[in-house]
Design an enzyme around this catalytic site. Structure first.
Site, PDB file in Angstrom:
ATOM      1  N   HIS A 140     -41.137 101.145  20.483  1.00 29.05           N
ATOM      2  CA  HIS A 140     -40.673  99.756  20.434  1.00 29.05           C
ATOM      3  C   HIS A 140     -40.188  99.403  19.019  1.00 29.05           C
ATOM      4  CE1 HIS A 140     -40.820  95.438  21.723  1.00 29.05           C
ATOM      5  NE2 HIS A 140     -40.955  95.274  20.416  1.00 29.05           N
ATOM      6  N   GLU A 141     -41.036  99.665  18.017  1.00 27.73           N
ATOM      7  CA  GLU A 141     -40.650  99.324  16.639  1.00 27.73           C
ATOM      8  C   GLU A 141     -39.487 100.199  16.159  1.00 27.73           C
ATOM      9  OE1 GLU A 141     -41.638  96.596  15.313  1.00 27.73           O
ATOM     10  OE2 GLU A 141     -43.118  96.269  16.884  1.00 27.73           O
ATOM     11  N   HIS A 164     -36.255  98.688  17.326  1.00 26.66           N
ATOM     12  CA  HIS A 164     -35.756  97.604  16.458  1.00 26.66           C
ATOM     13  C   HIS A 164     -35.093  98.178  15.208  1.00 26.66           C
ATOM     14  CE1 HIS A 164     -37.505  94.215  18.508  1.00 26.66           C
ATOM     15  NE2 HIS A 164     -38.752  94.594  18.323  1.00 26.66           N
ATOM     16  N   ASP A 204     -39.742  88.802  21.190  1.00 31.92           N
ATOM     17  CA  ASP A 204     -38.382  89.248  20.844  1.00 31.92           C
ATOM     18  C   ASP A 204     -37.362  88.517  21.709  1.00 31.92           C
ATOM     19  OD1 ASP A 204     -39.447  91.134  19.131  1.00 31.92           O
ATOM     20  OD2 ASP A 204     -39.442  92.714  20.644  1.00 31.92           O
TER      21      ASP A 204
END
Ligand code: ZN
Length: 297
Positions: A114-115, A118, A190
């Site tokens: 997930h990170e 980004h 988000d």
């Protein structure tokens, strides 16, 4: 205003509202220097860099940060506060303390992708700032975070930067979908951020097919920032707004997916490094994905 008793903000009491803007770069530097007085620091502490890194911090946040850094250094019986203490304190002030908890391997892997999603999306959008830090250490309500290093204070945003920010916000969810063929609830904030930027583009900044128009609902006189969603908009206009917002969100999601597909190997490597180290700084991240390519304007 939301902390005040409603009796105080009734019309006729305090009708005037003073907006204090956040300190800019020069002011932050001055505030940091002020609160550094009387505390010992190692020579590697770079005030200029610290002031840049703390965009969006209030004066109170900065004072807090320096106190926290002093506490962290004292806890480890250091003679002086160093850059690491300050970085940890800055993150703690904005996101809360590290939350040590048992995480399953799958949860850690999900957070890592997930990170990384980004960060990789943000990295390959030329007009966004370089990635400052990626972390899968849980803090407060978040399971991890990715932050950018602002190269300047911005008081204006351009359409291309706003679109880039939405795509970057979508990067976490897009990576989860791509790798796990499933979606988690971790992306809800988000999506909230992405949606509010898209809404502002359509209703305030005139950056959609609706053209140069401001249809943002206005605050009522004497009240503090209380507005009715969609108030004053005809139903027809409201549905046009919804269509435009959806269009922006869909195309940004598609852009995030495209960037991740093109850079899948790099995404895997960043996620793997995160699982090993938990936190990556700019240098460690750019060693994997290459130096940030910038276009200005
Ligand atoms: Zn996220």
């Amino acid at each position: 205003p939301d902390l005040l008793d409603s009796a105080l903000i009734r019309p006729g009491r305090f009708d005037r509202r003073v907006l204090l803007s956040m300190p800019d770069l020069v002011e932050r530097k001055a505030i940091i220097e002020l609160h550094m007085k009387g505390k010992p620091f190692t020579t590697d502490v770079d005030i200029e860099r610290l002031a840049r890194r703390t965009g969006g911090f209030s004066g109170a946040d900065l004072a807090n940060m320096l106190n926290e850094a002093a506490i962290l250094a004292a806890r480890e019986a250091k003679k002086a506060i160093d850059g690491r203490d300050l970085e940890e304190a800055a993150t703690k002030v904005k996101l809360g303390p590290q939350r040590k908890r048992m995480q399953s391997e799958r949860d850690r892997k999900l957070a890592a992708y997930h990170e990384s999603g980004h960060a990789v999306v943000g990295h390959f959008i030329p007009n966004l700032d370089p990635v400052h830090k990626i972390s899968i250490v849980a803090r407060g309500m978040t399971g991890g975070h990715t932050s950018m290093f602002p190269e300047e204070d911005r008081f204006n945003e351009t359409k291309s930067r706003l679109v880039g920010q939405i795509s970057m916000a979508m990067g976490g969810r897009a990576a989860e979908e791509m790798v796990f063929k499933d979606l988690s609830t971790g992306a809800s904030s988000d999506l909230e951020i992405a949606t509010s930027i898209a809404k502002a583009m359509v209703t305030e900044y005139g950056m959609s097919a609706l053209g140069p128009i401001n249809v943002k609902p206005r605050a009522m006189f004497g009240m503090w920032a209380r507005m009715e969603e969609g108030e004053g908009l005809s139903e027809a206009m409201q549905s046009k707004v919804d269509v435009e917002v959806k269009k922006i969100l869909d195309s940004c999601y598609a852009q995030a997916q495209l960037i991740l597909r093109k850079n899948k190997t790099k995404l895997d490597k960043v996620a793997k490094a995160l699982l090993e180290k938990e936190t990556l700084d700019t240098d460690e991240f750019e060693k994997i994905v290459g130096k940030k390519k910038r276009t200005y304007g």
